[in-house]
Every structure is written in structure tokens, then in C-alpha cells.
Write a protein that holds these residues in place. Sequence first.
Motif, mmCIF file in Angstrom:
data_model
loop_
_atom_site.group_PDB
_atom_site.id
_atom_site.type_symbol
_atom_site.label_atom_id
_atom_site.label_comp_id
_atom_site.label_asym_id
_atom_site.label_seq_id
_atom_site.Cartn_x
_atom_site.Cartn_y
_atom_site.Cartn_z
ATOM 1 N N PHE A 5 40.362 43.975 51.068
ATOM 2 C CA PHE A 5 41.233 43.694 50.017
ATOM 3 C C PHE A 5 42.839 42.632 49.997
ATOM 4 O O PHE A 5 42.941 42.549 51.807
ATOM 5 C CB PHE A 5 41.351 44.807 49.282
ATOM 6 C CG PHE A 5 40.620 45.519 48.312
ATOM 7 C CD1 PHE A 5 40.129 45.292 47.679
ATOM 8 C CD2 PHE A 5 39.830 45.731 49.235
ATOM 9 C CE1 PHE A 5 39.538 46.355 46.539
ATOM 10 C CE2 PHE A 5 38.269 46.888 48.743
ATOM 11 C CZ PHE A 5 38.308 46.749 47.473
ATOM 12 N N GLU A 7 46.218 41.229 48.759
ATOM 13 C CA GLU A 7 47.148 41.705 48.033
ATOM 14 C C GLU A 7 46.438 42.300 46.560
ATOM 15 O O GLU A 7 47.475 41.778 45.173
ATOM 16 C CB GLU A 7 47.508 40.271 47.342
ATOM 17 C CG GLU A 7 48.516 38.945 48.321
ATOM 18 C CD GLU A 7 48.963 38.003 47.549
ATOM 19 O OE1 GLU A 7 50.256 37.904 47.745
ATOM 20 O OE2 GLU A 7 48.601 37.421 47.295
ATOM 21 N N GLN A 9 43.633 42.763 45.267
ATOM 22 C CA GLN A 9 42.174 41.878 44.554
ATOM 23 C C GLN A 9 41.349 41.943 45.288
ATOM 24 O O GLN A 9 41.328 41.609 47.118
ATOM 25 C CB GLN A 9 42.619 40.738 44.756
ATOM 26 C CG GLN A 9 43.704 40.470 43.359
ATOM 27 C CD GLN A 9 44.017 41.490 42.471
ATOM 28 O OE1 GLN A 9 42.520 41.797 41.916
ATOM 29 N NE2 GLN A 9 44.464 42.259 41.502
ATOM 30 N N ASP A 11 38.444 40.437 47.815
ATOM 31 C CA ASP A 11 38.435 39.273 48.697
ATOM 32 C C ASP A 11 37.611 38.991 49.175
ATOM 33 O O ASP A 11 36.240 39.083 50.026
ATOM 34 C CB ASP A 11 39.225 39.189 49.659
ATOM 35 C CG ASP A 11 38.603 37.212 49.939
ATOM 36 O OD1 ASP A 11 37.779 36.330 50.100
ATOM 37 O OD2 ASP A 11 39.895 36.814 50.872
ATOM 38 N N GLU A 144 51.529 44.735 40.943
ATOM 39 C CA GLU A 144 49.865 44.982 40.199
ATOM 40 C C GLU A 144 49.397 43.323 40.491
ATOM 41 O O GLU A 144 48.396 43.427 39.801
ATOM 42 C CB GLU A 144 50.367 45.946 39.681
ATOM 43 C CG GLU A 144 51.376 45.378 38.603
ATOM 44 C CD GLU A 144 52.167 46.259 38.476
ATOM 45 O OE1 GLU A 144 53.577 45.570 37.615
ATOM 46 O OE2 GLU A 144 52.367 46.765 39.830
ATOM 47 N N ASN A 145 50.990 42.098 40.806
ATOM 48 C CA ASN A 145 50.582 41.523 40.175
ATOM 49 C C ASN A 145 49.342 40.593 41.486
ATOM 50 O O ASN A 145 49.340 40.675 42.756
ATOM 51 C CB ASN A 145 51.805 40.345 40.881
ATOM 52 C CG ASN A 145 52.815 40.276 39.369
ATOM 53 O OD1 ASN A 145 52.646 41.355 38.654
ATOM 54 N ND2 ASN A 145 53.569 39.712 40.111
ATOM 55 N N GLY A 146 48.347 39.916 40.992
ATOM 56 C CA GLY A 146 47.893 39.298 42.173
ATOM 57 C C GLY A 146 48.054 38.676 42.954
ATOM 58 O O GLY A 146 47.310 38.185 43.484
ATOM 59 N N GLN A 147 48.874 38.039 43.102
ATOM 60 C CA GLN A 147 49.788 37.099 44.274
ATOM 61 C C GLN A 147 51.145 37.886 44.904
ATOM 62 O O GLN A 147 51.585 37.363 44.810
ATOM 63 C CB GLN A 147 49.799 35.580 43.946
ATOM 64 C CG GLN A 147 48.269 34.928 43.634
ATOM 65 C CD GLN A 147 48.213 33.627 43.331
ATOM 66 O OE1 GLN A 147 49.489 32.681 43.417
ATOM 67 N NE2 GLN A 147 47.416 33.268 43.887
#
Length: 621
Positions: A5, A7, A9, A11, A144-147
Motif C-alpha cells: 500500500f 498513501e 491506496q 499499489d 484519507e486523501n489518495g495522495q
Amino acid sequence: MPEAFSEGQLDIHKLTALLSEQDIAPAQEAYGLSWAGKHQVYRELKTPTSQTLVPEPDESVNFDTSQNLFIEGDNLAVLKILQKSYHSRIKMIYIDPPYNTGNDRFVYADDFSESIADYKARAGQTDADGNLTHSDGMRGNRKENGQYHSNWLNMMYPRLALAKSLLREDGVIFVSIDDNEVANLRLLMDEIFGEENFATELIWKSRQNVDSRNKSNISNDHEYIIVYCKDVSKFKFTGKSIDLKKYSNPDNDPRGPWMSNNILGLANKDQRPNLHYTLIDPETNIAYECPAESGWRFSKETMAEKVAEKRIVFPKKKSGRPREKVFLNELSTRFTGFSSFLDTDNGFTLNGTREVRELFDSKYFDFPKPLALLKNLIKQGSNDNDIILDFFAGSATTAHAVMALNAEEAENNEAGKRKFIMVQIPEATEADSEAYKAGFTNIAEISKERIRRAAAHITSELPESVDSKALDFGFKAYTLADSNFIPWQQPASYDADSLMAQLEKHLDPISDNATTDGIITELMLKEGYTLTAIVSEGDGYYLVTQNDALIDNFDADSSDNAGTSIRLAIVLDDMTTDKATQIIARAPNKTLIMDRAFSDDANKANIVLQFEDAGLVVGCV
């Protein structure tokens, strides 16, 4: 598998690499820090800004004489604007950027191809009709932001890269941070400054009370201050003052106060046989054997010299151990360079909060840095006539500390002439906050007001022996704004009418919102003159004088540079041969003339020839 994972998310490439029995490694691997958007950051870093700075005398204190600056605007655009004028001029930078805790708001979507009006619309600062909203264009960066980490790195990278070019060769940058991004910050600054220019990672005990928010039940009571240099070989820390209480003179030694020091070594007899011998007190003939595992620090010959010079203190009992006298007046420095020198004498965030509350009678900031901490860092990173930059000014503790330190030095008959440059985006205050209720709509307003109130407080505390007028308690205020010149915009189509319409706009390229002061400031910056250069008005022209910039390795104290200055003449309107003659007599280094100031092409050609015949540089705008 947390390694699959990034950030928060999944990978899929990492997951595949972990599960696959085949070798699916990339063709080329290299050590380094990578994140989403890094290449776009490179492009943005190289993109020049068309924006400029507009002087705000009404917001300033002693605008005409102060050498301090306060600039309101996005610090990335401001740093780009300052590149030419302040390249390699800043001795010390301190910043306290967003820590990326998950509750921070900051600008991480920079676009310099747009105007301020377009930016405000995109950022939500204005509505569809162009009316101001309460938004300041800053965005929350939730975990919780993707980046989540990438957004922070995209914000920090170009600002640090631009900051580096402003530092002098012996310059230093201090960056406050906590555990959320300290690892990424170290890697980021290694890439920008070079890991060989890493100086230290200071530990600052920031709180006294227990912090129960950590899931592992560990109370985090410290923060970090990462220190990098432009060239680490040219910067030396002062460190912490030694404890003078340890020095005394009980035997009235004519060499003055001393303290005793251990004379045991660190090597056994097999390693250093010359350091293992019997030491005899010449007055009592008592023999002292050295420990077999350590020996003495000095050879037998050196020890004999110290005994003859009465530098060895022998104990009264044989069970004791001899020690060496270390004299205070023989120390090469009275400071220690330990990385842990930021002890409790540097204050806590609680002290910073109290200091702001005492000035405003209210709490406007949650975690401001204390004055004692900033004064200590400024002492470490600068001398009495240097420029200190803080482009995350926040509560303006750095400016307060510079003024307070200058005042303290003046009380001790020292120079006290450090100067500050503060940069702060007009981050909106919350509508239900005490600051907003008190009339402060954004953080920059509070920052400026703190400088005013801090200056008044410091002045009131000065003893009568100090001339407060000799100290600089003012600042020149500037605001980030669109250029005073109309930018070229590509026409929608390249037909003759569209091109002609665009060309007609540039017959006189001055914007409708342009002001005389704004135009002069913009031209000064583009020519590399600092914002503290002296602007005087002649007979229909302006003369900008600078006493120390644009000269490589300029040394103001050198006799070779005595009286050295550079001058820029600016003509905005009504250029005549008589005016040219007056300017030529002043022999400026360069003259800029607005194209609209010429009556016709013949007038322009003749005047340009006048300057060229006099051997002077002239340019038309």
C-alpha cells in the motif's frame, strides 16, 4: 502486507511483485524519493511567474526607512519574484511549515499560467460574478486523501528549491517538523541541498503536559528542527554556552578560574603501552597507578610538563585520582556544539501561546513557537547585520525574535542590525474564531499586527541608555498582485483581425490597475534591485539607488567598496532630450524608459543615441 500500500491506496504493481513467482522488477532501479506529481513539480518550478509585488505604505511602519519586509501572498510566487533581487543574499531561513497532521490546510495546486483573478476563481476565493467569498484557496489535506504525502511533498519541494538559491554560500536553513513527515523531509532536503550539506537534526522539547493522542500510549513531547547548509563547510554552530558555575579558583591560581578534568585514557596496555606508567606527586611522593583497562590520557613526557606547570591536581588521599586543571581563559570557545542544546530554556509551545495572548489579550494561534527558541536559532544561524527569511510567517514569531534580539544586543552596546523578511499567505480565519470576531479576516493581518505590538512592547522595555530610534522596529509591507503590464495572450485564432486586436492592446502595455509605485517596484525587482533600495524622485524621472546588491562578493566593510552603489533611472512619461541630459549627468548604471514616454520614433532614436554616446546602458519597456 503493508508494503503493498502507498498513501492508503493499494499499489497493484507492488502487490503483483510480492505475489508473483516471476522477476517483474523494473528495468532500472535507483535510490531516491519518488511520489505522485514529482515531474509536474519540476515543470512548475521552472515556470516563471508573471505576478509582482505592490507596496502598501498604509499597512507599513516606517515604510521609507525600514529595512524589514512583510510580504502578503502565496510564498511560492513570492519566492519566484525574489529570485533575482535576493539571490545568495539570505544568511538564515527558518520555516515552520504545515506538519501534515491530517488537519492542515495549504496550497498544493500551483499554476503560474493563470492570473490572480483566475486563481481566486479556481480556488473558490471569488464566486461566478467575481465577488469575494470567505475562502482563501487553501485546501485541507486529510489522511484519507489518495495522495496524502504526495500533496505535501508537491507543496514543499519547489519552495525549498527556490529557498536554497536565496541562501548565501555560508547560509543555513532551519525547518521545524514533527514525526508525520520528518522522514520524507530529510530525503527531500537531501535531494535539494545534497546529503553532504546536512548539518544536524535538533530535538526540541515542545510540551510539558502529557499528550495522550498517540495510539501506542507514548506521549510525544518533542519536535524536530532539521538543519541544512548551502555549503556545510562554511557554516559553524555556536552551540550552547558552557556552565560557568563549574569554574572557580579555590587555590588563587594566577591563571584564573579553572575546573578539574578527567585524565584517564581509553586504551589498555596492549593498545597504548606508552600511556601506562606510574604518576608521582612531586610534593608528597605518593605514586598513583593508572587503571589497566584505560591508562592515562597523556604520554609520560606530556604529563611531566603538566606536572611542572602545576596543571595536575593531586588528591589529598592516596585512594583518590589526579585530575587536570582546565582554565577558563584558555578555552578556544565557551560554547558546546551538542545537537541536544535546545533544552527547556528554549520554551514550550505553551510559552509561545502566552506570548501571543499577552500582546492581543486573546488566543489566536494554537501552537506558535516561543520567542526563546527563535532567538536561540537566530543566534546560531546569523550575525548582527544579516537577513533572516521566514516564508511561513504564521504568528510572526521570527520577526518578533529578530527585533527582540537586536534590542538585547543594543543594550550590550553591540550592533543589533539583523533584518527580517516575512512571507504569509492571507489564510482566512474561521468565522467563529476570536481573531475573526476581533476584525482579523486572515492570518497575514494578525502577523503584521503582532509585529507592530511587539515593537511597541520591546520599545517600552528598553532602558534609557538605549536609543530606540537607532533600532529598526518597522517594516515595509507588500502584497502579491498581477503584473502592472498586460501579458501577451494567444488569440483564439490566428486571423489578421485577432492578431491586430491583440497587438493594439500592447501599444500601451500598462494595465488599467497599474500604479506608479507598483510599476517602479516591478521594474526594480526585474532588474535585480532589492525592495529596500532607495527610490528618489527627480525632475520627471525616478532614481533607484542600492548600496550593496548586484556586486559579486560585495563587502560593505571593505575600503575598496567604500561609497559603492548602483543606480537605476526610470522614466514613465514625457521623455525629452533635456530630461535625458539630466539623467546622463547622474550616470546611472542603467536607464529604463517606457516606450509610451517618447513623442515619436525620431525622438526615441535620438535619445537612445544620447545615452549610447555617453557610454550608458538604456532600455525601452
